[in-house]
Design a protein around this motif. Structure first.
Motif, PDB file in Angstrom:
ATOM      1  N   SER A  48       0.858  -1.279   0.037  1.00 57.89           N
ATOM      2  CA  SER A  48       0.089   0.099  -0.098  1.00 57.89           C
ATOM      3  C   SER A  48       0.940   1.206  -0.075  1.00 57.89           C
ATOM      4  N   SER A  49       2.115   1.011   0.270  1.00 58.80           N
ATOM      5  CA  SER A  49       3.164   2.223   0.325  1.00 58.80           C
ATOM      6  C   SER A  49       4.336   1.565  -0.342  1.00 58.80           C
ATOM      7  N   ILE A  50       4.952   2.773  -1.024  1.00 54.93           N
ATOM      8  CA  ILE A  50       6.488   2.409  -1.592  1.00 54.93           C
ATOM      9  C   ILE A  50       7.549   2.728  -0.754  1.00 54.93           C
ATOM     10  N   VAL A  51       8.479   1.716  -0.713  1.00 56.77           N
ATOM     11  CA  VAL A  51       9.792   1.958   0.157  1.00 56.77           C
ATOM     12  C   VAL A  51      10.663   2.739  -0.949  1.00 56.77           C
ATOM     13  N   THR A  52      10.951   4.079  -0.725  1.00 58.57           N
ATOM     14  CA  THR A  52      11.420   4.541  -1.654  1.00 58.57           C
ATOM     15  C   THR A  52      13.274   4.442  -1.392  1.00 58.57           C
ATOM     16  N   LEU A  53      13.873   4.747  -2.638  1.00 64.53           N
ATOM     17  CA  LEU A  53      15.190   4.662  -2.729  1.00 64.53           C
ATOM     18  C   LEU A  53      15.793   5.573  -1.791  1.00 64.53           C
ATOM     19  N   ALA A  54      15.261   6.889  -1.697  1.00 67.78           N
ATOM     20  CA  ALA A  54      15.711   7.780  -0.802  1.00 67.78           C
ATOM     21  C   ALA A  54      15.628   7.311   0.580  1.00 67.78           C
ATOM     22  N   GLU A  55      14.671   6.589   0.939  1.00 70.28           N
ATOM     23  CA  GLU A  55      14.522   6.037   2.323  1.00 70.28           C
ATOM     24  C   GLU A  55      15.560   4.985   2.560  1.00 70.28           C
ATOM     25  N   LEU A  56      15.529   3.947   1.737  1.00 70.39           N
ATOM     26  CA  LEU A  56      16.660   2.896   1.841  1.00 70.39           C
ATOM     27  C   LEU A  56      17.818   3.309   2.098  1.00 70.39           C
ATOM     28  N   LYS A  57      18.367   4.686   1.362  1.00 71.21           N
ATOM     29  CA  LYS A  57      19.799   4.966   1.604  1.00 71.21           C
ATOM     30  C   LYS A  57      19.924   5.666   2.832  1.00 71.21           C
ATOM     31  N   GLN A  58      18.875   5.742   3.645  1.00 73.97           N
ATOM     32  CA  GLN A  58      18.944   6.343   5.019  1.00 73.97           C
ATOM     33  C   GLN A  58      19.515   5.507   6.101  1.00 73.97           C
ATOM     34  N   HIS A  59      19.340   4.377   5.904  1.00 79.86           N
ATOM     35  CA  HIS A  59      19.483   3.256   6.846  1.00 79.86           C
ATOM     36  C   HIS A  59      20.986   2.806   6.645  1.00 79.86           C
ATOM     37  N   PRO A  60      21.745   2.765   7.636  1.00 73.90           N
ATOM     38  CA  PRO A  60      23.024   2.102   7.616  1.00 73.90           C
ATOM     39  C   PRO A  60      22.937   0.504   7.596  1.00 73.90           C
ATOM     40  N   GLU A  61      21.966   0.020   7.824  1.00 76.23           N
ATOM     41  CA  GLU A  61      21.718  -1.455   7.911  1.00 76.23           C
ATOM     42  C   GLU A  61      21.698  -1.951   6.323  1.00 76.23           C
ATOM     43  N   LEU A  62      21.045  -1.034   5.508  1.00 75.89           N
ATOM     44  CA  LEU A  62      21.152  -1.279   4.281  1.00 75.89           C
ATOM     45  C   LEU A  62      22.401  -0.663   3.055  1.00 75.89           C
ATOM     46  N   ALA A  63      23.428  -0.229   3.857  1.00 76.20           N
ATOM     47  CA  ALA A  63      24.479   0.639   2.989  1.00 76.20           C
ATOM     48  C   ALA A  63      25.369  -0.516   2.194  1.00 76.20           C
ATOM     49  N   ASP A  64      25.123  -1.835   2.277  1.00 78.11           N
ATOM     50  CA  ASP A  64      25.916  -2.665   1.747  1.00 78.11           C
ATOM     51  C   ASP A  64      25.437  -3.148   0.449  1.00 78.11           C
ATOM     52  N   MET A  65      23.920  -2.740   0.243  1.00 76.77           N
ATOM     53  CA  MET A  65      23.286  -3.184  -0.785  1.00 76.77           C
ATOM     54  C   MET A  65      23.615  -2.473  -2.136  1.00 76.77           C
ATOM     55  N   ARG A  66      23.925  -3.495  -3.325  1.00 79.63           N
ATOM     56  CA  ARG A  66      24.184  -2.803  -4.533  1.00 79.63           C
ATOM     57  C   ARG A  66      23.396  -1.655  -4.929  1.00 79.63           C
ATOM     58  N   LEU A  67      22.068  -1.809  -4.428  1.00 85.60           N
ATOM     59  CA  LEU A  67      21.032  -0.638  -4.685  1.00 85.60           C
ATOM     60  C   LEU A  67      21.353   0.594  -4.374  1.00 85.60           C
ATOM     61  N   THR A  68      21.801   0.756  -3.150  1.00 90.27           N
ATOM     62  CA  THR A  68      21.838   2.056  -2.325  1.00 90.27           C
ATOM     63  C   THR A  68      23.387   2.811  -2.659  1.00 90.27           C
ATOM     64  N   GLN A  69      24.084   1.818  -3.360  1.00 88.44           N
ATOM     65  CA  GLN A  69      25.577   2.700  -3.796  1.00 88.44           C
ATOM     66  C   GLN A  69      25.672   3.397  -5.043  1.00 88.44           C
ATOM     67  N   LYS A  70      26.379   4.410  -4.854  1.00 85.75           N
ATOM     68  CA  LYS A  70      26.509   5.376  -6.046  1.00 85.75           C
ATOM     69  C   LYS A  70      26.711   4.738  -7.227  1.00 85.75           C
ATOM     70  N   GLY A  71      25.990   5.120  -8.268  1.00 82.62           N
ATOM     71  CA  GLY A  71      26.218   4.758  -9.707  1.00 82.62           C
ATOM     72  C   GLY A  71      25.868   3.447 -10.067  1.00 82.62           C
ATOM     73  N   SER A  72      25.344   2.498  -9.029  1.00 82.52           N
ATOM     74  CA  SER A  72      25.061   1.181  -9.297  1.00 82.52           C
ATOM     75  C   SER A  72      23.761   1.034 -10.361  1.00 82.52           C
ATOM     76  N   ARG A  73      24.017   0.393 -11.417  1.00 77.84           N
ATOM     77  CA  ARG A  73      22.910   0.410 -12.416  1.00 77.84           C
ATOM     78  C   ARG A  73      22.275  -1.136 -12.734  1.00 77.84           C
ATOM     79  N   LEU A  74      22.731  -1.901 -11.765  1.00 78.51           N
ATOM     80  CA  LEU A  74      22.443  -3.738 -11.989  1.00 78.51           C
ATOM     81  C   LEU A  74      21.038  -3.654 -11.680  1.00 78.51           C
ATOM     82  N   SER A  75      20.307  -4.106 -12.482  1.00 83.57           N
ATOM     83  CA  SER A  75      18.842  -4.560 -12.756  1.00 83.57           C
ATOM     84  C   SER A  75      18.432  -5.769 -11.713  1.00 83.57           C
ATOM     85  N   VAL A  76      19.175  -6.643 -11.714  1.00 87.66           N
ATOM     86  CA  VAL A  76      19.059  -7.972 -10.866  1.00 87.66           C
ATOM     87  C   VAL A  76      19.960  -8.237  -9.792  1.00 87.66           C
TER      88      VAL A  76
END
Length: 152
Positions: free
Chosen positions: A107-135
């Motif tokens: 019912s709500s979106i977890v935005t990239l901006a929010e994901l980037k705010q959490h240190p717990e998620l800092a290792d995700m490829r998604l939250t890293q600068k310039g990452s374009r990997l789609s899977v």
DNA sequence: GCCAACGTTGGC
DNA sequence: GCCAACGTTGGC
């Protein structure tokens, strides 16, 4: 063993509503080796975060699951397809896809901006600068952490 | 095998 | 629409 993944799609091309309507669909058109190799590692039953990219806001909008293991992407040898690749043939396929099945549309979106705010998620490829990997793979702890964000 | 040039992705 | 970052191509 169940694994976790994130898959990006531009909602203009294929959105979570499209998957909800179809119930299941091939994930075709991936033309990146790293992304392809991750799809080859997927197993039926693995869970997927469905991510909307190139839109505002970009973010995770729901979940899906793998319902068919990797098999050749026939659009790669279809000359009428936008995903045609002259180097891929039915005899020697270069590109693969899995089938995915709709699970949840949040019912709500977890935005990239929010994901980037959490240190717990800092290792995700998604939250890293310039990452374009789609899977990409997601760890179990990242998966569980993101799901708790949703309940707040 | 190096690397410059090019095309693409995708957030902003 | 801009442009940084990335992956791929192809000349050498």
């Amino acid at each position: 063993m169940q694994n976790y993944w994130l898959m990006k799609s531009e909602p203009d091309a294929f959105s979570i509503n499209d998957l909800k309507r179809l119930k299941r669909s091939p994930w075709d058109g991936v033309r990146n080796y790293q992304a392809r190799n991750f799809m080859k590692e997927m197993n039926e039953g693995d869970l997927i975060f469905f991510y909307h990219s190139s839109c505002n806001p970009a973010g995770i909008v729901g979940t899906a699951k793998v319902c068919k293991n990797a098999y050749p992407d026939h659009t790669s040898w279809d000359k009428n397809s936008a995903y045609y690749d002259v180097k891929s043939t039915p005899e020697k396929p270069r590109w693969f896809m899995v089938d995915v099945e709709f699970v949840e549309h949040w019912s709500s979106i977890v935005t990239l901006a929010e994901l980037k705010q959490h240190p717990e998620l800092a290792d995700m490829r998604l939250t890293q600068k310039g990452s374009r990997l789609s899977v990409m793979p997601i760890t179990k702890s990242e998966w569980e952490y993101i799901v708790t964000l949703l309940k707040k």
